[in-house]
Design an enzyme around this catalytic site. Structure first.
Site, PDB file in Angstrom:
ATOM      1  N   GLU A 261      -5.506   3.883 -11.507  1.00 11.91           N
ATOM      2  CA  GLU A 261      -6.097   3.875 -10.182  1.00 11.91           C
ATOM      3  C   GLU A 261      -7.415   4.652 -10.137  1.00 11.91           C
ATOM      4  OE1 GLU A 261      -5.355   2.154  -7.433  1.00 11.91           O
ATOM      5  OE2 GLU A 261      -7.124   3.116  -6.566  1.00 11.91           O
ATOM      6  N   THR A 305      -8.430  -2.520  -5.025  1.00 16.83           N
ATOM      7  CA  THR A 305      -7.357  -2.751  -5.994  1.00 16.83           C
ATOM      8  C   THR A 305      -6.993  -4.224  -6.078  1.00 16.83           C
ATOM      9  OG1 THR A 305      -6.366  -0.561  -5.751  1.00 16.83           O
ATOM     10  CG2 THR A 305      -4.920  -2.301  -6.478  1.00 16.83           C
ATOM     11  N   HIS A 421      -5.956   8.626  -6.369  1.00 21.84           N
ATOM     12  CA  HIS A 421      -6.543   7.812  -5.299  1.00 21.84           C
ATOM     13  C   HIS A 421      -7.224   8.717  -4.279  1.00 21.84           C
ATOM     14  CE1 HIS A 421      -6.993   5.059  -1.970  1.00 21.84           C
ATOM     15  NE2 HIS A 421      -6.657   4.059  -2.761  1.00 21.84           N
ATOM     16  N   ASP A 480      -9.384   0.320 -12.113  1.00 26.28           N
ATOM     17  CA  ASP A 480      -9.582  -0.797 -11.176  1.00 26.28           C
ATOM     18  C   ASP A 480     -10.948  -0.790 -10.489  1.00 26.28           C
ATOM     19  OD1 ASP A 480      -8.822   1.401  -9.598  1.00 26.28           O
ATOM     20  OD2 ASP A 480      -7.643   0.196  -8.198  1.00 26.28           O
TER      21      ASP A 480
HETATM   22  C1  GP9 Z   1      -2.117   0.716  -2.672  1.00 24.73           C
HETATM   23  C2  GP9 Z   1      -3.004   0.945  -3.845  1.00 24.73           C
HETATM   24  C3  GP9 Z   1      -4.378   1.384  -3.418  1.00 24.73           C
HETATM   25  O1  GP9 Z   1      -0.905   0.157  -2.900  1.00 24.73           O
HETATM   26  O2  GP9 Z   1      -2.965  -0.055  -4.757  1.00 24.73           O
HETATM   27  O3  GP9 Z   1      -5.273   0.369  -3.188  1.00 24.73           O
HETATM   28  P1  GP9 Z   1      -6.836   0.677  -3.018  1.00 24.73           P
HETATM   29  O4  GP9 Z   1      -6.980   1.538  -1.789  1.00 24.73           O
HETATM   30  O5  GP9 Z   1      -7.289   1.411  -4.242  1.00 24.73           O
HETATM   31  O6  GP9 Z   1      -7.480  -0.641  -2.884  1.00 24.73           O
HETATM   32 MN    MN Z   2      -7.420   1.024  -6.294  1.00 21.85          MN
END
Ligand code: GP9
Ligand code: MN
Length: 698
Positions: A261, A305, A421, A480
């Site tokens: 992430e 993501t 995140h 990602d």
């Molecule tokens: C949520 C995670 C975050 O389930 O995958 O998504 P993002 O905010 O990075 O698009």
């Molecule tokens: Mn993400």
């Protein structure tokens, strides 16, 4: 009081005076927000002027609607319209703070699916002062209620109201004309949303965005099988083929796809105070059996993501606005990696420590042919097991094993991490590296959550080794998208040890890791330029699957015919030679702007731009027109979504039965003895004996 002031103040007691005051106050706060809340990249006097001008036209037209009504109603309508406009401004201030982008109709449409997490982060990003955008509305209402400003009961002549509308429309025409002159194709090509706001204002952007979304639905209805022809013709010309040296080198192995992430490439080998932030990922990156790419870019837009997932597993781009997975994931036909692999004998499963509905995964994964989807309900939930958006990575990896070991081999397992995140919160007990010291609070925690993710990954890898999975699996890692948005230039400069940051540097900053590990393959750091769109054909190469016949827009990074022009979703691109950002072209080697380009250079750049625009728009056509419903690759069986069910009880039953039917799972191979005990974690939340042997079927 001087007569002049008295007269002016007195005017607010007339309809026109009050209307003007409302418009001016709305303009003022919008302009303040433009300056302080958004990074619009305003350059030169024309753009400065347009920024001052652009809140007026739509505010006059919209607020002017009230002028067509009588007496008190006129005033209250004025206040209602003002509140609505203000709410749009308010919502965008918050949204921009997190996503460095404006809200689109697509995002609003998707927000049912994303609401949970948007809500989570909202609490963290909202400031009490944000509510000040409502101050003028509240003040005006109070002044009216307490009769400080008197409501003008006289009818407002229709022809005056119409004049006002016309003034608004005329100003809009001026705004649009000047904008088009400064930036041609503003509305036809998919630039950055920042452009629309910078030139035409936030209200116009709302209208534009809703119009785009409506158009999308219409495109789908109009699409026909003949539209597939141009896509097939493009792919025939552009698909690259495989690299014989690597083809099938990991054939038949399990595949792990580990989604790191918000993980950027700069973190690899990065040190804070002499300490490596991600020592384990660095080791993996430099392993002799790991193919690592150091010029690999994320290509996501608003879908973040979900855009990455779309590209990684379909080799289709996300959409210019909103999330393709959310808007089209349920209804469209896909020929995604899980479905293709499942039809070749793989068991396919996705793991994620968030609710199933986020980014519409619970539906999209069915369309993509995932046999299993293990989401938050599959994991033991305790208050301190979660942080930010969901399960902490160390716990997530560990608690995934009890499902993983039951999957018949070979399997394709995607694990989506979460702790690293935005805004990078981490509880004290899990902190084991210093923050950076840029002074930018949204940036400085980033290395701490990245460090935590690195440790979680290492624990998982050491389990894989113990369980015998490391040798017979191909492990794919990717970041990602960016973790630090372009809004943090000063902090980025500090992190990279630079004095200042150019737009070229920011483009370089979009690199994310892409690594493929498989014992026995020739690894090394590969400098080929590529992006997420290219991942699937590369993975297929190693698995011995030809991508010819599949609708995949990327090309194999290992192929000699691989196309090294990497498209960003807004139509900009990077390549080993030229980087084009907006209308500026850079020399990719030196990072310098190219000012006096030769005709040959111009021609080359133009060709590259055409290529990028074509691939983006053809991919969009596939998704927006749901074109895959008209085309089934040879040997591929269309996915039937109703074959899939991700309910916990159903899954547990199915996994149990599978152990009897197929004797290939890790559990079966271990004679029915669970391998969960092989898993070692230093997660403090699991340190007491009661939770160390977790089981959580619910
Ligand atoms: C949520 C995670 C975050 O389930 O995958 O998504 P993002 O905010 O990075 O698009
Ligand atoms: Mn993400």
């Amino acid at each position: 009081m001087p007569k002049f002031i008295k007269n002016t103040v007195g005017k607010v007691n007339t309809t026109l005076g009050f209307f003007t005051l409302t418009v001016v106050l709305f303009w003022l706060k919008t302009y303040i927000a433009y300056q302080h809340e958004f990074t619009l990249g305003v350059k030169g006097t024309v753009q400065q002027f347009l920024l001052i001008l652009n809140p007026f036209p739509t505010a006059i037209v919209l607020l002017g609607i009230a002028l067509y009504f009588r007496g008190r109603l006129r005033y209250w309508l004025l206040m209602i319209i003002d509140t609505l406009q203000t709410t749009w401004l308010f919502a965008n201030i918050l949204y921009y703070r997190e996503f460095s982008d404006f809200m689109s109709a697509g995002v609003i449409k998707s927000s049912g699916a994303a609401s949970n997490n948007l809500g989570t982060s909202l609490g963290q990003i909202i400031h009490a002062t944000d509510f000040l955008v409502y101050a003028d509305v509240v003040l005006l209402i109070l002044l009216l209620v307490f009769k400080v400003i008197r409501i003008d009961p006289r009818p407002f002549k229709i022809r005056y109201a119409a004049t006002m509308t016309m003034i608004g429309v005329a100003l809009f025409a001026v705004d649009l004309g000047m904008s088009e002159h400064d930036r041609s194709d503003l509305l036809t090509r998919t630039f950055d949303n920042n452009y629309i706001v910078k030139y035409l204002g936030l209200n116009t952007y709302a209208g534009y965005s809703f119009y785009q979304t409506e158009k999308e639905s219409a495109t789908r209805a109009q699409a026909s099988s003949s539209d597939m022809k141009s896509v097939l013709a493009y792919l025939k010309k552009n698909q690259a083929g495989e690299n014989v040296k690597y083809f099938g080198k990991a054939k038949g192995k399990n595949v792990f796809v580990i989604h790191l992430e918000s993980f950027q490439q700069f973190l690899i080998d990065y040190k804070v105070d002499g300490k490596e932030v991600t020592p384990n990922l660095n080791k993996f990156y430099h392993d002799k059996s790991t193919l690592s790419f150091d010029n690999f870019y994320h290509q996501v837009a608003q879908g973040k993501t979900s855009d990455a997932e779309m590209m990684m597993e379909n080799s289709l781009f996300g959409l210019p606005t909103g999330s393709a997975m959310t808007q089209y994931g349920t209804s469209n036909t896909f020929q995604a990696a899980p479905a293709i692999l499942a039809q070749k004998g793989y068991t396919t499963a996705a793991f994620h420590g968030d609710v199933a509905s986020f980014w519409n995964r619970d539906n999209a994964y069915k369309s993509w042919g995932y046999d299993y989807f293990f989401y938050s309900s599959y994991y033991k939930e305790k208050a301190d097991y979660k942080i930010g958006y969901g399960l902490k990575d160390k716990i997530f990896f560990k608690d995934s094993v009890k499902y993983l070991e039951k999957l018949p081999q070979p399997f394709y397992a995607k694990l989506i991490t979460l702790t690293n995140h935005y805004p990078y919160p981490l509880d004290k007990q899990n902190v084991s590296i210093q923050k950076t010291t840029t002074g930018d609070s949204t940036v400085d925690g980033y290395v701490q959550t990245a460090h935590y993710l690195d440790q979680a990954f290492a624990e998982f890898v050491s389990y894989l080794k113990k369980a015998g999975l490391y040798k017979n699996s191909m492990i794919v890692l990717y970041g990602d998208h960016y973790g630090i948005s372009n809004n943090h230039r000063a902090a980025i400069a500090q992190l990279l040890g630079k004095k200042s940051i150019t737009n070229f540097d920011l483009a370089q900053f979009q690199k994310v890791p892409f690594m493929i590990h498989s014992e026995g393959i020739k690894g090394g750091v590969n400098h080929t330029y590529g992006g997420e769109i290219d991942a699937l054909p590369t993975i297929f190469d190693l698995l011995g699957i030809k991508n010819k016949g599949y609708i995949q827009f990327g090309t194999d990074l290992l192929s000699s015919k691989h196309d090294q022009t990497v498209a960003f979703r807004n139509g900009d691109f990077v390549s080993p030679t030229y980087t084009k950002l907006g209308s500026t072209v850079y020399n990719s080697k030196t990072g310098k702007k190219l000012t006096d380009m030769t005709d040959t250079q111009k021609k080359t750049v133009k060709q590259m731009q055409n290529h990028v625009t074509t691939e983006l728009s053809l991919s969009d056509r596939v998704i927006q027109g749901d074109l895959l419903r008209f085309y089934t690759p040879k040997g591929f069986k269309k996915v039937n979504k109703s074959d899939y069910n991700y309910k916990v009880t159903k899954t547990l039953k199915s996994l149990k039965e599978l152990q009897k039917e197929k004797k290939t799972s890790v559990l079966s191979k271990n004679k029915g003895k669970s391998t969960v005990d092989l898993y070692q974690t230093d997660a403090p939340e699991l340190s007491d004996s009661s939770s160390s042997s977790s089981s959580s079927s619910k």
